[in-house]
Design an enzyme around this catalytic site. Sequence first.
Site, PDB file in Angstrom:
ATOM      1  N   GLU A  35      99.500 -10.024   7.091  1.00  0.00           N
ATOM      2  CA  GLU A  35     100.793 -10.685   7.293  1.00  0.00           C
ATOM      3  C   GLU A  35     101.954  -9.740   6.969  1.00  0.00           C
ATOM      4  O   GLU A  35     102.524  -9.782   5.873  1.00  0.00           O
ATOM      5  CB  GLU A  35     100.912 -11.948   6.435  1.00  0.00           C
ATOM      6  CG  GLU A  35     102.201 -12.724   6.707  1.00  0.00           C
ATOM      7  CD  GLU A  35     102.398 -13.919   5.781  1.00  0.00           C
ATOM      8  OE1 GLU A  35     103.359 -14.676   6.013  1.00  0.00           O
ATOM      9  OE2 GLU A  35     101.612 -14.088   4.838  1.00  0.00           O
ATOM     10  N   LYS A  42      99.062 -12.607  10.985  1.00  0.00           N
ATOM     11  CA  LYS A  42     100.048 -13.669  10.776  1.00  0.00           C
ATOM     12  C   LYS A  42     101.421 -13.038  10.928  1.00  0.00           C
ATOM     13  O   LYS A  42     101.833 -12.214  10.102  1.00  0.00           O
ATOM     14  CB  LYS A  42      99.872 -14.318   9.396  1.00  0.00           C
ATOM     15  CG  LYS A  42     100.853 -15.470   9.156  1.00  0.00           C
ATOM     16  CD  LYS A  42     100.491 -16.291   7.926  1.00  0.00           C
ATOM     17  CE  LYS A  42     101.503 -17.419   7.719  1.00  0.00           C
ATOM     18  NZ  LYS A  42     101.130 -18.322   6.601  1.00  0.00           N
TER      19      LYS A  42
END
Length: 297
Positions: free
Chosen positions: A177, A214
């Site tokens: 992420e 993500k």
Amino acid sequence: MSNQEQAAQVRSADGFIAALDQSGGSTPKALAAYGIDADAYSSDAEMFDLIHAMRSRIVNAPSFTGDKIIGAILFEMTMDRKIGGKPSAQYLWQDRHVVPFLKIDKGLEAESDGVQLMKPMDQLDTLLPRAAAAGIFGTKMRSVINAASASGIAANVAQQFEVGKQVLDHGLVPILEPEINIKMTDKAKAEEILRDEILVHLNKLGPDQHVMLKLTLPEQPNIYQPLVDHPNVMRVVALSGGYSRDEANARLSQNKGVVASFSRALTEGLSAQQSDDVFNETLGQTIDEIFAASVAG
């Protein structure tokens, strides 16, 4: 067998991933949004009891099942606690058919070269076997990009993949992420740099090394399509990043193959003061809306 079933669900099931991984630093804000002010608790232990009760209430809601929720990301303390009388990860999979993930980062370093890297995770080789034994399928770790700095973004992505390979070595699937700050003036440029830098690292992975990504919802729809289509990417999920749920859903619906992994946008509108009927109805409607945006592309 369950791991193969979980992998198939993560890779191809309709739905989205719920982020229930507020850390100690963000818990007071999450509780305040839920209608519990700081004067309702006098210690960290009481605070964490309250946030666990909130998470348990969400997980136990009738709508929170594998029919629309692919997986859920847990805070470490949540993994170590129980829901429904079982360890949290086991309960999620066995009773709700939701794949459990674990947040593993320990926060952010100070900004340098336009990015905030992750703080060292010295205990990771101890945590990862414990997570696997608890029934965790994968992990998630967050770093932040605040400027379209090619060198900064390169360092950010390199760190994400370095930790990701460590996770893979323990038989877990990492969610990488590298969040892009939505308040950036040059956000679209940063997204191009990020996409290309991620592709460089993906192309160096072995055929059996699979990661998830993500990413912040982009300015240009489908700019991340090469990542969605990459053979080493199990799934691309999107964070709401400060957008309202309505705007996040609208942006998400324009990106083919990307599904949600919302935290604040998932709990928006929920309150500790709501009756169970109202709470469950509100959450159910939210899940329906996020699910629809996730499958729209």
